[in-house]
Design an enzyme around this catalytic site. Structure first.
Site, PDB file in Angstrom:
ATOM      1  CE1 TYR A 181       4.672  26.104  59.504  1.00  0.00           C
ATOM      2  CE2 TYR A 181       5.751  24.016  59.933  1.00  0.00           C
ATOM      3  CZ  TYR A 181       5.727  25.388  60.045  1.00  0.00           C
ATOM      4  OH  TYR A 181       6.754  26.042  60.688  1.00  0.00           O
ATOM      5  CG  HIS A 214       4.191  28.806  64.753  1.00  0.00           C
ATOM      6  ND1 HIS A 214       3.542  28.056  63.807  1.00  0.00           N
ATOM      7  CD2 HIS A 214       5.366  29.143  64.167  1.00  0.00           C
ATOM      8  CE1 HIS A 214       4.269  27.952  62.722  1.00  0.00           C
ATOM      9  NE2 HIS A 214       5.380  28.614  62.919  1.00  0.00           N
ATOM     10  CB  SER A 231      14.575  30.099  56.686  1.00  0.00           C
ATOM     11  OG  SER A 231      13.229  29.803  56.426  1.00  0.00           O
ATOM     12  N   PRO A 232      17.724  28.180  57.463  1.00  0.00           N
ATOM     13  CG  PRO A 232      18.762  26.131  57.873  1.00  0.00           C
ATOM     14  CD  PRO A 232      17.410  26.789  57.845  1.00  0.00           C
ATOM     15  CG  LEU A 233      20.123  26.144  53.260  1.00  0.00           C
ATOM     16  CD1 LEU A 233      19.651  24.917  52.494  1.00  0.00           C
ATOM     17  CD2 LEU A 233      21.601  26.392  52.989  1.00  0.00           C
ATOM     18  N   GLY A 234      18.353  30.706  53.999  1.00  0.00           N
ATOM     19  CA  GLY A 234      17.740  31.920  53.482  1.00  0.00           C
ATOM     20  C   GLY A 234      16.571  31.633  52.558  1.00  0.00           C
ATOM     21  NE  ARG A 235      11.441  33.185  54.758  1.00  0.00           N
ATOM     22  CZ  ARG A 235      10.613  32.553  55.602  1.00  0.00           C
ATOM     23  NH1 ARG A 235      10.069  31.415  55.229  1.00  0.00           N
ATOM     24  NH2 ARG A 235      10.328  33.045  56.782  1.00  0.00           N
ATOM     25  N   GLY A 236      16.152  29.157  50.749  1.00  0.00           N
ATOM     26  CA  GLY A 236      16.676  28.609  49.504  1.00  0.00           C
ATOM     27  C   GLY A 236      17.569  29.548  48.725  1.00  0.00           C
ATOM     28  CG  PHE A 237      18.679  34.267  47.937  1.00  0.00           C
ATOM     29  CD1 PHE A 237      18.209  34.584  46.677  1.00  0.00           C
ATOM     30  CD2 PHE A 237      19.799  34.931  48.408  1.00  0.00           C
ATOM     31  CE1 PHE A 237      18.846  35.549  45.895  1.00  0.00           C
ATOM     32  CE2 PHE A 237      20.438  35.898  47.643  1.00  0.00           C
ATOM     33  CZ  PHE A 237      19.959  36.200  46.380  1.00  0.00           C
TER      34      PHE A 237
END
Length: 328
Positions: free
Chosen positions: A57, A124, A203-209
């Site tokens: 990262y 990873h 990404s439990p928020l769908g990468r913010g979507f």
């Protein structure tokens, strides 16, 4: 507002962690380092103990940032980082897991983080050219040396988990998991449940979507990795927005946001499931942490899943050149 705890293998961690990647890469502007550090500090104040980073990262910059943020507060942190993604001069991504590389990466991460041990050290991506038993043997050696407490795997297949676990117990498996990415439910999640391995959804928020904040691909800046993901292409995005609208309607009845509803759904998957929503701002952090205490009834869970059926999601997770490193 404080947060409860859960267990990943032998580690006791906060019921929700903090993904730190976006503070250094992938999702637009990363120039506000002071706010990122303040976000880490606020997370610790709220009882969030699991911090997640990786050597790749920001080409090491994220580990350095996290190390700076936890200086003087190391005993409050369950520190997770990763090795194993490599990129060539053209930016093509591959995986590496030979023992010498594992040991080298660990020493480099310890230096960047400014700590004497890592609590949870993930591979990873699995290296198809190196037997997982060899990689895990090196990780077990690092445990014996005290450089790491435990290890995990990321974006791997169920058989790899079993083979690795036979050499040295796997503490956690990190994979993308949300209402719009449910592939681990077929084999990986049941395998982890059977073996007592923790699950760490990124990404439990769908990468913010799933927050509803993204309604057009034009909102994504030039440096935003989502511009290259199929689900964020305009045709797929328009289809997927109907799912967010349905979630928002359910969320409004509960007096929460769509993002909080989506996070609470992930939290409901089991006591060994610890999502790590990523953010670089305190405001979003506090919204996410509040979702950890949101309890959903069986009827609400059924309604949420009916509003966001896995087969209705338009577009693949990754383009083909990234997808080939997943699920090994």
């Amino acid at each position: 507002m404080t947060i409860g705890t859960r267990t990943l293998g032998t580690l006791e961690v906060s019921a929700q962690g903090l993904g730190c990647m976006g503070m250094s890469q992938a999702y637009g502007d990363t120039s506000d380092r002071a706010e990122s550090v303040a976000t880490v500090h606020r997370a610790l104040d709220l009882g969030v103990t699991l911090l997640d980073t990786a050597n790749v990262y920001g080409d090491g910059a994220n580990e350095e940032l996290v190390g700076q943020a936890i200086a003087g507060r190391r005993d409050e942190v369950v520190l997770a980082t990763k090795f194993g993604i490599v990129r060539d001069a053209e930016g093509n991504q591959g995986a590496k897991g030979d023992p010498d590389y594992v040991r080298q990466c660990c020493d480099e991460s310890l230096r960047r983080l400014g700590v004497d041990h890592i609590d949870l050290y993930y591979q990873h991506r699995v290296d198809a050219g190196v037997p997982i038993e060899e990689t895990v043997g090196a990780l077990a050696g690092l445990v014996a040396q005290g450089k790491i407490r435990t290890y995990g795997l990321s974006e791997c297949g169920a058989q790899t988990i079993r083979r690795a676990h036979a050499v040295h117990p796997v503490t956690a498996v990190q994979s993308e998991y949300s209402l719009w990415t449910r592939g681990i439910e077929d084999d990986v999640l049941p395998t982890c449940t059977e073996l007592g391995v923790g699950v760490v959804p990124f990404s439990p928020l769908g990468r913010g979507f799933l927050t509803g904040a993204i309604t057009s691909a034009s909102q994504l800046g030039e440096g935003d990795m989502r511009r290259g993901l199929p689900r964020f292409g305009e045709d797929n995005l328009n289809t997927n927005l109907a799912i967010v609208d349905a979630l928002r309607a359910i969320a409004e009845r509960r007096g929460v946001t769509a993002g909080q509803l989506a996070l609470a759904w992930v939290q409901s998957r089991g006591e060994h499931v610890v999502p790590i929503p990523g953010t670089k701002r305190r405001t979003y952090l506090e919204q996410n942490v509040a979702a950890a205490e949101l309890q959903l009834s069986a009827d609400e869970l059924a309604e949420i899943e009916a509003a966001a059926p896995a087969e209705a999601i338009a577009g693949d997770r990754y383009p083909a050149h990234l997808q080939r490193n997943v699920g090994r």
